[in-house]
Write a protein that holds these residues in place. Structure first.
Motif, PDB file in Angstrom:
ATOM      1  N   GLY A 126     -22.183  40.515  69.382  1.00 19.00           N
ATOM      2  CA  GLY A 126     -21.261  40.826  70.468  1.00 19.00           C
ATOM      3  C   GLY A 126     -21.231  39.740  71.530  1.00 19.00           C
ATOM      4  O   GLY A 126     -20.162  39.387  72.042  1.00 19.00           O
ATOM      5  N   SER A 127     -22.396  39.189  71.853  1.00 20.32           N
ATOM      6  CA  SER A 127     -22.470  38.112  72.844  1.00 20.32           C
ATOM      7  C   SER A 127     -21.755  36.856  72.361  1.00 20.32           C
ATOM      8  O   SER A 127     -21.045  36.191  73.122  1.00 20.32           O
ATOM      9  N   THR A 128     -21.935  36.535  71.075  1.00 18.68           N
ATOM     10  CA  THR A 128     -21.282  35.349  70.514  1.00 18.68           C
ATOM     11  C   THR A 128     -19.772  35.501  70.531  1.00 18.68           C
ATOM     12  O   THR A 128     -19.044  34.568  70.901  1.00 18.68           O
ATOM     13  N   ILE A 129     -19.292  36.665  70.140  1.00 20.77           N
ATOM     14  CA  ILE A 129     -17.848  36.914  70.135  1.00 20.77           C
ATOM     15  C   ILE A 129     -17.283  36.831  71.551  1.00 20.77           C
ATOM     16  O   ILE A 129     -16.228  36.229  71.777  1.00 20.77           O
ATOM     17  N   GLY A 130     -17.990  37.427  72.503  1.00 20.91           N
ATOM     18  CA  GLY A 130     -17.541  37.357  73.889  1.00 20.91           C
ATOM     19  C   GLY A 130     -17.506  35.934  74.410  1.00 20.91           C
ATOM     20  O   GLY A 130     -16.591  35.551  75.156  1.00 20.91           O
ATOM     21  N   TYR A 131     -18.486  35.129  74.011  1.00 24.53           N
ATOM     22  CA  TYR A 131     -18.548  33.734  74.449  1.00 24.53           C
ATOM     23  C   TYR A 131     -17.367  32.937  73.905  1.00 24.53           C
ATOM     24  O   TYR A 131     -16.736  32.161  74.632  1.00 24.53           O
ATOM     25  N   TYR A 132     -17.031  33.126  72.654  1.00 26.64           N
ATOM     26  CA  TYR A 132     -15.903  32.402  72.065  1.00 26.64           C
ATOM     27  C   TYR A 132     -14.578  32.838  72.684  1.00 26.64           C
ATOM     28  O   TYR A 132     -13.680  32.016  72.874  1.00 26.64           O
ATOM     29  N   CYS A 133     -14.460  34.120  72.998  1.00 26.72           N
ATOM     30  CA  CYS A 133     -13.245  34.597  73.673  1.00 26.72           C
ATOM     31  C   CYS A 133     -13.124  33.970  75.060  1.00 26.72           C
ATOM     32  O   CYS A 133     -12.035  33.567  75.486  1.00 26.72           O
ATOM     33  N   MET A 134     -14.246  33.868  75.758  1.00 27.81           N
ATOM     34  CA  MET A 134     -14.254  33.237  77.079  1.00 27.81           C
ATOM     35  C   MET A 134     -13.825  31.773  76.987  1.00 27.81           C
ATOM     36  O   MET A 134     -13.047  31.288  77.821  1.00 27.81           O
ATOM     37  N   LEU A 135     -14.312  31.056  75.984  1.00 28.95           N
ATOM     38  CA  LEU A 135     -13.947  29.648  75.817  1.00 28.95           C
ATOM     39  C   LEU A 135     -12.446  29.490  75.574  1.00 28.95           C
ATOM     40  O   LEU A 135     -11.819  28.580  76.111  1.00 28.95           O
ATOM     41  N   ALA A 136     -11.884  30.389  74.753  1.00 23.11           N
ATOM     42  CA  ALA A 136     -10.451  30.311  74.471  1.00 23.11           C
ATOM     43  C   ALA A 136      -9.633  30.531  75.735  1.00 23.11           C
ATOM     44  O   ALA A 136      -8.636  29.832  75.981  1.00 23.11           O
ATOM     45  N   LEU A 137     -10.052  31.496  76.563  1.00 26.47           N
ATOM     46  CA  LEU A 137      -9.328  31.777  77.801  1.00 26.47           C
ATOM     47  C   LEU A 137      -9.532  30.670  78.835  1.00 26.47           C
ATOM     48  O   LEU A 137      -8.581  30.251  79.517  1.00 26.47           O
ATOM     49  N   LYS A 138     -10.761  30.196  78.937  1.00 25.10           N
ATOM     50  CA  LYS A 138     -11.075  29.167  79.925  1.00 25.10           C
ATOM     51  C   LYS A 138     -10.280  27.888  79.680  1.00 25.10           C
ATOM     52  O   LYS A 138      -9.835  27.224  80.623  1.00 25.10           O
ATOM     53  N   ASN A 139     -10.107  27.533  78.411  1.00 23.27           N
ATOM     54  CA  ASN A 139      -9.396  26.306  78.061  1.00 23.27           C
ATOM     55  C   ASN A 139      -7.914  26.521  77.801  1.00 23.27           C
ATOM     56  O   ASN A 139      -7.219  25.588  77.404  1.00 23.27           O
ATOM     57  N   ARG A 140      -7.447  27.774  77.999  1.00 23.23           N
ATOM     58  CA  ARG A 140      -6.027  28.115  77.879  1.00 23.23           C
ATOM     59  C   ARG A 140      -5.432  27.591  76.571  1.00 23.23           C
ATOM     60  O   ARG A 140      -4.425  26.877  76.547  1.00 23.23           O
ATOM     61  N   LEU A 141      -6.079  27.954  75.490  1.00 26.07           N
ATOM     62  CA  LEU A 141      -5.610  27.506  74.179  1.00 26.07           C
ATOM     63  C   LEU A 141      -4.264  28.141  73.845  1.00 26.07           C
ATOM     64  O   LEU A 141      -3.964  29.251  74.276  1.00 26.07           O
ATOM     65  N   SER A 142      -3.485  27.444  73.072  1.00 28.67           N
ATOM     66  CA  SER A 142      -2.244  28.028  72.571  1.00 28.67           C
ATOM     67  C   SER A 142      -2.603  29.079  71.519  1.00 28.67           C
ATOM     68  O   SER A 142      -3.738  29.127  71.022  1.00 28.67           O
ATOM     69  N   ILE A 143      -1.639  29.921  71.161  1.00 26.37           N
ATOM     70  CA  ILE A 143      -1.905  30.974  70.181  1.00 26.37           C
ATOM     71  C   ILE A 143      -2.360  30.375  68.857  1.00 26.37           C
ATOM     72  O   ILE A 143      -3.340  30.821  68.263  1.00 26.37           O
ATOM     73  N   THR A 144      -1.671  29.342  68.413  1.00 23.37           N
ATOM     74  CA  THR A 144      -2.008  28.720  67.128  1.00 23.37           C
ATOM     75  C   THR A 144      -3.411  28.129  67.149  1.00 23.37           C
ATOM     76  O   THR A 144      -4.193  28.319  66.208  1.00 23.37           O
ATOM     77  N   VAL A 145      -3.725  27.431  68.224  1.00 20.33           N
ATOM     78  CA  VAL A 145      -5.045  26.803  68.328  1.00 20.33           C
ATOM     79  C   VAL A 145      -6.130  27.870  68.467  1.00 20.33           C
ATOM     80  O   VAL A 145      -7.224  27.748  67.885  1.00 20.33           O
ATOM     81  N   ALA A 146      -5.855  28.928  69.211  1.00 20.17           N
ATOM     82  CA  ALA A 146      -6.845  29.994  69.395  1.00 20.17           C
ATOM     83  C   ALA A 146      -7.158  30.688  68.068  1.00 20.17           C
ATOM     84  O   ALA A 146      -8.328  30.964  67.764  1.00 20.17           O
ATOM     85  N   VAL A 147      -6.129  30.957  67.284  1.00 14.47           N
ATOM     86  CA  VAL A 147      -6.343  31.586  65.976  1.00 14.47           C
ATOM     87  C   VAL A 147      -7.173  30.664  65.077  1.00 14.47           C
ATOM     88  O   VAL A 147      -8.097  31.102  64.389  1.00 14.47           O
ATOM     89  N   THR A 148      -6.843  29.374  65.092  1.00 14.50           N
ATOM     90  CA  THR A 148      -7.612  28.403  64.311  1.00 14.50           C
ATOM     91  C   THR A 148      -9.049  28.333  64.806  1.00 14.50           C
ATOM     92  O   THR A 148     -10.001  28.249  64.003  1.00 14.50           O
ATOM     93  N   PHE A 149      -9.220  28.379  66.111  1.00 13.39           N
ATOM     94  CA  PHE A 149     -10.546  28.341  66.732  1.00 13.39           C
ATOM     95  C   PHE A 149     -11.399  29.522  66.270  1.00 13.39           C
ATOM     96  O   PHE A 149     -12.568  29.358  65.891  1.00 13.39           O
ATOM     97  N   PHE A 150     -10.811  30.707  66.262  1.00 11.82           N
ATOM     98  CA  PHE A 150     -11.549  31.893  65.825  1.00 11.82           C
ATOM     99  C   PHE A 150     -11.820  31.867  64.318  1.00 11.82           C
ATOM    100  O   PHE A 150     -12.929  32.174  63.872  1.00 11.82           O
ATOM    101  N   ASN A 151     -10.803  31.495  63.538  1.00 14.37           N
ATOM    102  CA  ASN A 151     -10.945  31.524  62.077  1.00 14.37           C
ATOM    103  C   ASN A 151     -11.943  30.485  61.561  1.00 14.37           C
ATOM    104  O   ASN A 151     -12.712  30.765  60.639  1.00 14.37           O
ATOM    105  N   LEU A 152     -11.916  29.280  62.125  1.00 11.52           N
ATOM    106  CA  LEU A 152     -12.715  28.181  61.586  1.00 11.52           C
ATOM    107  C   LEU A 152     -14.064  27.992  62.258  1.00 11.52           C
ATOM    108  O   LEU A 152     -14.950  27.338  61.689  1.00 11.52           O
TER     109      LEU A 152
END
Length: 245
Positions: free
Chosen positions: A94-120
């Motif tokens: 749960g902590s790891t998932i929350g951390y990755y979500c925070m990184l995506a929001l903090k860096n304002r990733l686009s939808i495509t990049v965020a999905v790639t970030f989570f998947n890969l």
């Protein structure tokens, strides 16, 4: 090649303290002969019985840390405990998932990049924990929703949340629940249908899992997970099996 290294995990089990000390002395001698080094800082001592008073296990000059039955320790990438509780591992996931979500929001990733970030990056990171831990359906669904909420916020719709299943169809997001199903059921299928000694014991455990639904047997939860996704796992008599079945 001037030099090369090899790293692996190992463990020693004994019914009493003297046996453990004897095995540790043998390993120490083997390490000297093979120029191998054990990491004393990462070595842990776990006892289910009362240990001999004043007993010290020395690994490469370091006194091994003794841990309690309910204390987690990292073994092959998973946090496990002697009392078979997966709460520490689930908390870590749960902590790891929350951390990755925070990184995506903090860096304002686009939808495509965020999905790639989570998947890969996220999914491979948590795969080992998903493979071994027994996780409640509520926890997995909340992790799915965390990813969906993050994607919704990045899409500019933080109030009206997009459903996780919709993001899967539209953007190709790999849900945590789907990956948990893949890694657990595929491993169980291969293990149950193998010819090694581990497969023989797994088939015995599979029979006991079907008899006792309240068992701590990990295969019980895997069977329930398979049924949830429309799969049925059952033992087949090889002598009566037919291709059309």
């Amino acid at each position: 090649v001037g030099s090369k290294g090899y790293a692996d995990d190992t463990g020693a089990m004994s019914n009493d303290s003297s046996g453990l000390l004897r095995m540790n002395a043998w390993v120490t001698s083997w390490c000297c002969a093979t120029k191998t080094v054990m990491n004393g800082d990462k070595t842990k001592l776990l006892a289910r019985r009362e240990a001999k008073a004043g007993m010290v296990v020395d690994v490469n000059g370091t006194a091994v840390e003794a841990i309690g039955v309910g204390e987690p320790f990292n073994y092959l990438g998973s946090l496990i405990t002697a009392n078979m509780s997966w709460k520490p591992q689930c908390s870590s996931l749960g902590s790891t998932i929350g951390y990755y979500c925070m990184l995506a929001l903090k860096n304002r990733l686009s939808i495509t990049v965020a999905v790639t970030f989570f998947n890969l990056f996220l999914i491979p990171k948590i795969e080992c924990g998903l493979r071994h831990a027994t996780i409640s359906d509520g926890a997995v669904q909340s992790w799915n929703q965390s990813l969906a909420n993050t994607i919704s916020a990045l899409a500019g719709t933080p109030v009206r949340k997009i459903k996780a299943t919709a993001i899967v169809v539209i953007a190709g997001l790999r849900l945590i629940s789907h990956h948990e199903f893949v890694v657990k059921v595929s491993e169980a299928f291969i293990r149950l249908n193998g010819e090694s000694q581990s497969s023989v014991t797994a088939r015995d455990r599979w029979q006991s899992a079907n008899r006792d639904q309240l068992s701590k047997n990990r295969l019980t939860s895997i069977n329930e997970l398979a049924q949830k996704f429309g799969f049925e796992l059952k033992a087949i008599d090889a002598r009566q099996w037919r291709v059309e079945e």
